[in-house]
Write an enzyme that holds these catalytic residues in place. Structure first.
Site, short mmCIF file in Angstrom:
data_model
loop_
_atom_site.label_atom_id
_atom_site.label_comp_id
_atom_site.label_asym_id
_atom_site.label_seq_id
_atom_site.Cartn_x
_atom_site.Cartn_y
_atom_site.Cartn_z
N HIS A 165 -16.53 30.79 -14.41
CA HIS A 165 -17.25 29.54 -14.68
C HIS A 165 -16.31 28.49 -15.28
O HIS A 165 -16.44 27.29 -15.00
CB HIS A 165 -18.41 29.81 -15.63
CG HIS A 165 -19.49 30.66 -15.04
ND1 HIS A 165 -20.00 30.44 -13.77
CD2 HIS A 165 -20.18 31.72 -15.54
CE1 HIS A 165 -20.93 31.33 -13.51
NE2 HIS A 165 -21.05 32.12 -14.57
N ASP B 152 -20.78 27.37 -5.52
CA ASP B 152 -21.04 28.80 -5.51
C ASP B 152 -19.75 29.59 -5.42
O ASP B 152 -18.81 29.20 -4.73
CB ASP B 152 -21.94 29.15 -4.32
CG ASP B 152 -22.57 30.52 -4.45
OD1 ASP B 152 -22.86 30.93 -5.58
OD2 ASP B 152 -22.75 31.17 -3.41
N LEU C 267 -18.87 5.41 -9.68
CA LEU C 267 -19.36 6.69 -9.16
C LEU C 267 -20.48 7.19 -10.06
O LEU C 267 -20.30 7.29 -11.27
CB LEU C 267 -18.23 7.73 -9.12
CG LEU C 267 -18.65 9.17 -8.80
CD1 LEU C 267 -19.14 9.27 -7.36
CD2 LEU C 267 -17.49 10.15 -9.03
#
Length: 224
Positions: free
Chosen positions: A19, A2, A113
């Site tokens: 972004h 956020d 991962l």
């Protein structure tokens, strides 16, 4: 993840600028997870509510996703990353779905991962969808309703087969889950950071690990 838009606004730039910086922060988070030996990393990249944002912003976010997959996926695969997606794929355009499915297929054998991308995702939507699927299974006679427990219910979620999160992190100073992994996060440790997401880096990742290491997890039981 956020704070992208606030980060951009503070610099007098449009939301997409934030972004784009947030996408770089996501890449740093993946690198930090690999370096720290973390096994699973879920990134809340685009919520079901984000579809309500201006179309130019939504389109820009999807383009950033395409570019990220094209530029970095081969490198991540070489480093042992497996890509998965949770969320409503039907709302994504065909190009986006195709690129995600290609990345999932190419990375399926990797075990260093698992990076889970939550796209067009909402926790309430996920629970409602799982409930409908359970009801359909019961109606079809494939499932005895008395057999439904938390494990059976979890098997109908989009995260079936994945571990529940140990820790959920939210950046930018906000202190709420905002519809993220509502079922799966029942016993997750929560860490709230004041940093805006585009400024998140390996040092902040280390602070998360330190905070988690200092928690005592009881799962509702008394220990000792």
């Amino acid at each position: 993840m956020d704070g992208n838009r606030r980060w951009a606004k503070g610099r007098g730039r449009p939301a997409l600028f934030g972004h784009r910086a947030g996408a770089e922060a996501a890449r740093r988070a993946v690198d930090a997870a690999i370096d720290a030996g973390v096994r699973w990393l879920t990134l809340y990249a685009f919520s079901s509510e984000n579809w309500r944002r201006p179309q130019d912003e939504v389109g820009g976010l999807m383009r950033l996703l395409h570019q990220g997959l094209e530029r970095h996926m081969d490198e991540m695969i070489a480093r042992g990353v497996r890509l998965r997606m949770i969320g409503d794929r039907a709302r994504l355009d065909a190009t986006t779905r195709g690129k995600i499915e290609e990345a999932e297929a190419k990375s399926i054998g990797n075990q260093r991962l698992d990076v889970v991308m939550a796209l067009s995702y909402g926790g309430r939507d996920e629970i409602a969808t799982a409930s409908r699927r359970l009801a359909e299974a019961v109606k079809a006679g494939a499932l005895d309703p008395t057999a439904i427990d938390d494990q059976v219910f979890a098997s109908f979620l989009s995260t079936a087969g994945m571990p529940d999160p140990d820790v959920i992190v939210r950046t930018s100073g906000e202190q709420r889950l905002s519809n993220f992994l509502l079922w799966q996060g029942a016993y997750a440790e929560l860490v709230f950071l004041d940093v805006l997401w585009p400024d998140f880096d390996a040092a902040w990742f280390g602070r998360v690990l330190e905070a988690y290491a200092g928690r005592e997890r009881r799962y509702g039981a008394r220990l000792g």
